[in-house]
Enzyme design. Structure first.
Site, PDB file in Angstrom:
ATOM      1  N   TRP A 284       0.833  -1.204   0.000  1.00  0.00           N
ATOM      2  CA  TRP A 284       0.000   0.000   0.000  1.00  0.00           C
ATOM      3  C   TRP A 284       0.868   1.255   0.000  1.00  0.00           C
ATOM      4  O   TRP A 284       0.523   2.263  -0.628  1.00  0.00           O
ATOM      5  CB  TRP A 284      -0.911   0.002   1.231  1.00  0.00           C
ATOM      6  CG  TRP A 284      -1.745   1.234   1.379  1.00  0.00           C
ATOM      7  CD1 TRP A 284      -2.994   1.446   0.863  1.00  0.00           C
ATOM      8  CD2 TRP A 284      -1.412   2.437   2.087  1.00  0.00           C
ATOM      9  NE1 TRP A 284      -3.454   2.701   1.207  1.00  0.00           N
ATOM     10  CE2 TRP A 284      -2.498   3.327   1.958  1.00  0.00           C
ATOM     11  CE3 TRP A 284      -0.296   2.850   2.807  1.00  0.00           C
ATOM     12  CZ2 TRP A 284      -2.485   4.593   2.520  1.00  0.00           C
ATOM     13  CZ3 TRP A 284      -0.285   4.115   3.374  1.00  0.00           C
ATOM     14  CH2 TRP A 284      -1.378   4.970   3.232  1.00  0.00           C
ATOM     15  N   HIS A 285       2.010   1.185   0.676  1.00  0.00           N
ATOM     16  CA  HIS A 285       2.858   2.370   0.775  1.00  0.00           C
ATOM     17  C   HIS A 285       3.554   2.715  -0.538  1.00  0.00           C
ATOM     18  O   HIS A 285       3.933   3.871  -0.732  1.00  0.00           O
ATOM     19  CB  HIS A 285       3.907   2.176   1.866  1.00  0.00           C
ATOM     20  CG  HIS A 285       3.383   2.398   3.254  1.00  0.00           C
ATOM     21  ND1 HIS A 285       2.702   1.421   3.956  1.00  0.00           N
ATOM     22  CD2 HIS A 285       3.422   3.483   4.053  1.00  0.00           C
ATOM     23  CE1 HIS A 285       2.358   1.902   5.134  1.00  0.00           C
ATOM     24  NE2 HIS A 285       2.767   3.149   5.227  1.00  0.00           N
ATOM     25  N   GLY A 286       3.739   1.763  -1.417  1.00  0.00           N
ATOM     26  CA  GLY A 286       4.383   2.102  -2.678  1.00  0.00           C
ATOM     27  C   GLY A 286       4.638   0.886  -3.531  1.00  0.00           C
ATOM     28  O   GLY A 286       4.748  -0.243  -3.037  1.00  0.00           O
ATOM     29  N   PHE A 433       2.352   8.623  -1.297  1.00  0.00           N
ATOM     30  CA  PHE A 433       1.554   7.399  -1.226  1.00  0.00           C
ATOM     31  C   PHE A 433       0.113   7.634  -1.610  1.00  0.00           C
ATOM     32  O   PHE A 433      -0.641   6.687  -1.670  1.00  0.00           O
ATOM     33  CB  PHE A 433       1.647   6.784   0.170  1.00  0.00           C
ATOM     34  CG  PHE A 433       3.057   6.590   0.638  1.00  0.00           C
ATOM     35  CD1 PHE A 433       4.010   6.057  -0.209  1.00  0.00           C
ATOM     36  CD2 PHE A 433       3.452   6.967   1.889  1.00  0.00           C
ATOM     37  CE1 PHE A 433       5.317   5.880   0.191  1.00  0.00           C
ATOM     38  CE2 PHE A 433       4.747   6.795   2.323  1.00  0.00           C
ATOM     39  CZ  PHE A 433       5.692   6.244   1.463  1.00  0.00           C
TER      40      PHE A 433
END
Length: 433
Positions: A284-286, A433
């Protein structure tokens, strides 16, 4: 007015992402409208969730998976080159949570499309969260009356967040950038300093943004969820995630971990569920293997903690102390992978931290160039990451302490303006993000 301001604010950051934000809000509202009215409720919810995941995946992960596939199979699939809309991870998760909440309780749905649109686009939260729930946000829709006391507290909270960003996070950034860019010239001194500085930078950058969002929400009569609870006092990775990025942790808990079975089906299934959640949290963060490995690192440690009787060890003072040391080392090492531009860069820094005992002239020169102001900022960051404020409030609570806090906020605001005027624009870390 708030909708207009929020959309204008978003457009100033990236007007090309507005259609995606509006489409996400429209689909969520339509889901809330039709879910209580159709028989195939589960199928409709699944379709809405798939739509949002495809929207997120197309813009954020398509090129990552294409590149990984090319490297694995030797193919030459072209990159789509799509630009991710600003804050897409945040407004997509808010949209999904709204649909799920209405599926679980039809009374949770909004009465008007404008309510959902403001919830999705609300400018204090649009870029970097926190990820609020509609039920909490809706309390301010009908009667957003703000008292003088709320206004004062909202302004104070905003200034505290501004100070975290301008006076600590920004001062730590040059040390971090130098350490991660030095490559082969990095020794253990600068490697550890860079890792610790980034641990402080990301905390004060993101908690600073969250404080500013909470303060602005209070000024406008809306309740914004807390996002941090002094995470660096944790004695385990499990406790760390009960204190770090709370809105994301609770989102994954309520909409993924518990539906997977949580800890109700035995220790092995609990460890598996935690691993899946943290892998997805990292992704989810990248769209990068560094984030995947960071999520896997936290998932592994969290699963091990679930399998071992660590709670009994932390009940004793020595065990609690050792837990603090272990957690800080684990978090600091994980953030090296999180910050690095690539896996080889992260391994270079980690190798220097634990084996780079030969002093490097390049590191010595970089350390000599660190100004006293930066050392003071790092020291202030270490002190500020401890729960001294709540401790003082318990020990010295009173009207004079409240007055002093507002006076201190006024002084901080002046310092923040001076710091901002003397530096270049630095976006918030979590804006990517």
């Amino acid at each position: 007015m708030l909708i207009a301001v929020s959309l204008a604010f978003y457009a100033c950051g990236q007007w090309q992402g507005l259609p995606c934000l509006l489409l996400s809000a429209a689909v969520s509202w339509a889901a809330g409208f039709f879910l209580p009215r159709v028989r195939a409720r589960r199928a409709l919810l699944a379709a809405v969730l798939v739509f949002h995941l495809l929207l997120l995946g197309a813009f954020k992960y398509l090129d990552f998976f294409t590149g990984s596939l090319n490297g694995l199979l030797g193919t030459a699939l072209p990159a789509a080159g799509l630009t991710a809309p600003l804050g897409v991870s945040f407004f997509t998760f808010k949209s999904m949570s709204y649909a799920v909440d209405v599926y679980r309780d039809e009374n949770a749905r909004a009465r008007r499309f404008s309510d959902v649109l403001l919830y999705i686009a609300f400018f204090p939260q649009a870029v970097s969260g926190p990820i609020s729930r509609f039920g909490q946000f809706a309390q301010g829709l009908d009667s957003p009356r703000v008292t003088a006391e709320q206004t004062a507290k909202g302004l104070r909270r905003f200034v505290v967040g501004f100070a975290k960003k301008a006076l600590i996070s920004e001062m730590a950034a040059p040390v971090v950038n130098t350490a991660f860019a030095l490559g082969g010239g990095l020794d253990f001194r600068l490697a550890w300093l860079g890792a610790i500085a980034y641990t402080l930078q990301i905390y004060f950058d993101f908690s600073g943004y969250s404080d500013m969002a909470i303060g602005l929400g209070t000024l406008l009569g809306f309740e914004t969820p807390e996002n941090f609870d002094y995470p660096y006092v944790s004695a385990s990775i499990t406790e760390f995630w009960r204190r770090w990025h709370l809105s994301l942790s609770l989102w994954f808990r309520d909409y993924l971990y518990i539906p997977l079975g949580g800890g109700r089906r035995g220790t092995a299934r609990k460890c598996f569920n935690k691993t899946v959640v943290f892998l997805l949290c990292g992704l989810w963060h990248g769209a990068s293997w560094t984030f995947v490995l960071w999520g896997a690192w936290h998932g592994l440690l969290s699963a091990v903690e679930s399998a071992l009787p660590m709670e009994k060890l932390r009940e004793k003072p020595l065990g609690r102390c050792l837990g603090h040391v272990y957690t800080l080392l684990a978090v600091c090492a994980g953030f090296v992978m999180f910050r690095a531009a690539s896996v080889p860069e992260a391994l270079t820094v980690l190798r220097a931290m634990f084996t780079g005992f030969a002093l490097s002239p390049a590191s010595t020169l970089a350390l000599e160039r660190i100004s006293p102001a930066v050392w003071c900022a790092l020291g202030a960051g270490i002190i500020g990451s401890l729960p001294l404020g709540p401790w003082l409030k318990r020990r010295l609570g009173g009207g004079w302490l409240e007055f002093s806090s507002f006076a201190g906020a006024a002084a901080l605001f002046v310092l923040c303006l001076l710091a901002a005027a003397g530096s270049s624009f630095q976006p918030f870390i979590y804006a990517q993000f």
